[in-house]
Design an enzyme around this catalytic site. Structure first.
Site, PDB file in Angstrom:
ATOM      1  NE  ARG A 162      -3.681   0.267   0.175  1.00 34.88           N
ATOM      2  CZ  ARG A 162      -4.344   0.746  -1.010  1.00 34.88           C
ATOM      3  NH1 ARG A 162      -4.087   0.062  -2.172  1.00 34.88           N
ATOM      4  NH2 ARG A 162      -4.945   1.975  -1.171  1.00 34.88           N
TER       5      ARG A 162
ATOM      6  CB  THR B 239      -3.513  -1.955   8.241  1.00 37.17           C
ATOM      7  OG1 THR B 239      -3.465  -2.842   9.038  1.00 37.17           O
ATOM      8  CG2 THR B 239      -3.743  -0.330   8.367  1.00 37.17           C
TER       9      THR B 239
ATOM     10  NE  ARG C 238      -4.691  -0.844  13.429  1.00 39.45           N
ATOM     11  CZ  ARG C 238      -3.820  -1.383  12.573  1.00 39.45           C
ATOM     12  NH1 ARG C 238      -4.252  -2.296  11.694  1.00 39.45           N
ATOM     13  NH2 ARG C 238      -2.735  -1.308  12.642  1.00 39.45           N
TER      14      ARG C 238
ATOM     15  NE  ARG D 234      12.625 -15.508  -0.296  1.00 41.13           N
ATOM     16  CZ  ARG D 234      11.211 -15.511   0.076  1.00 41.13           C
ATOM     17  NH1 ARG D 234      10.753 -14.728   1.197  1.00 41.13           N
ATOM     18  NH2 ARG D 234      10.408 -15.867  -0.687  1.00 41.13           N
TER      19      ARG D 234
ATOM     20  CB  CYS E 251      -0.008   7.104   9.007  1.00 39.83           C
ATOM     21  SG  CYS E 251      -0.450   5.743   9.769  1.00 39.83           S
TER      22      CYS E 251
ATOM     23  N   GLY F 193       2.446   2.593  19.213  1.00 44.40           N
ATOM     24  CA  GLY F 193       3.693   3.476  20.064  1.00 44.40           C
ATOM     25  C   GLY F 193       3.673   4.820  19.254  1.00 44.40           C
TER      26      GLY F 193
END
Length: 335
Positions: free
Chosen positions: A10, A181, A233, A77, A151, A211
């Site tokens: 995202r 999310t 959430r 990776r 954010c 946090g």
């Protein structure tokens, strides 16, 4: 500045949208992700929340083609095997969420990149910068791995800065009512982090840890020990809201707080903090590029030192915009 994006989820996709939208001087050379390039191209072109990208987008010979721009797809990776030295990479935008420790992020530097910007809270002693709050403390001589915080921290910190500068903060508690999310589950399942976090995101309001409030002290050290918080959430696609309950050092009125927020939004924090006194709801802020939108009609006062303040944020677009702002600031101040 030549950059690459490691992790095209995202945030990675929205960062690229912002870079291309503003015709930034930042040049994206490559995208590293284990998902096949044609699938990543599809996800970049079509976005259920933010709409279809307005230019021609296609996948061609392991490259993402956007208009006349050509960006190489990589699928490696092991970070240390990535060709950052050969590509002449100035900075890696680290968007996997996996390399948040300094020693892990530094693997990009070992691969030949000059700097790393983590699109998540950093762990340990990684310098954290919030645009409009402490970004000017960036030191190009020693800050080679940096974090753009979260954010939620980007929403809370500008509000906290205005309060701190004008009234002082004695203590505060923050709650973020946060949109769902990608890490959440659509139906109930196991969660390593906490059991409640594994419950279906469409059916539930889920209490969670964050946090973000404590992380504000990384950019505003004066608030150490004075702020903490939690999250709920909720089942919406995008846009979250911070509820800050705070006790101030100085007596004031809610009107004076609103005036201070409005003034900051028009001066020092212009483009970072916005101000609204309209009857808004969350969907009104989908696509907002501000870190924080102070809602003057939603806050309340208990007395002349104890207040509840409300600020909205598009947890996707707003955050991605700040990453690009920080990129451009680093570019300008590293020459």
């Amino acid at each position: 500045m030549k950059v690459v994006i490691n992790g095209f989820g995202r945030i990675g996709r929205l960062v690229l949208r912002q870079i291309l939208k503003r015709n930034s001087s930042v040049e994206v050379l490559a995208i590293n992700d284990l998902v096949p390039g044609d699938a990543l191209t599809y996800l970049f072109k079509f976005d259920s929340t933010h709409g279809r990208f307005p230019e021609d987008v296609r996948c061609e010979a392991d490259h993402l083609i956007v208009g006349k721009r050509k960006i190489q797809f990589l699928s490696e990776r092991n970070v240390q095997n990535l060709p950052w030295k050969d590509l002449g990479v100035d900075l890696v935008i680290e968007c996997t969420g996996l390399f948040t420790k300094k020693e892990d992020a530094e693997k990009h530097i070992q691969a030949g990149a000059k700097r790393v910007l983590i699109s998540a809270p950093g762990k340990g002693d990684i310098p954290t910068f919030v645009m409009g709050v402490n970004h000017k403390t960036f030191n190009p001589e020693k800050d080679f791995v940096i974090s753009n915080a979260s954010c939620t921290t980007n929403c809370l910190a500008p509000i906290a800065k205005v309060l701190l500068d004008n009234f002082g903060i004695t203590e505060g508690l923050m709650t973020t009512v946060h949109a769902a999310t990608a890490t959440q589950l659509v139906v109930d399942g196991p969660s390593k982090k906490d059991w409640r976090g594994g419950r279906g995101c469409l059916q539930n309001i889920i209490p969670a840890s964050t946090g973000a409030a404590k992380a504000v002290t990384l950019c505003l050290p004066e608030l150490k020990g004075k702020l903490t918080g939690m999250a709920f959430r909720v089942p919406i696609e995008d846009v979250s809201v911070v509820d800050l309950t705070v006790r101030l050092d100085k007596s004031t009125t809610y009107d004076d707080i609103c005036k201070a927020m409005k003034q900051a939004s028009e001066t020092d924090l212009k483009g970072i903090l916005d101000y609204t006194d309209e009857q808004v709801v969350s969907s009104d802020f989908i696509g907002s590029e501000y870190s924080s939108i102070f809602d003057a009609l939603a806050g309340i006062a208990l007395n002349d030192r104890f207040f509840k303040l409300v600020a909205w944020y598009d947890n996707e677009t707003g955050y991605a915009t700040r990453i690009v702002d920080l990129l451009e600031y680093v570019e300008k101040n590293s020459k």
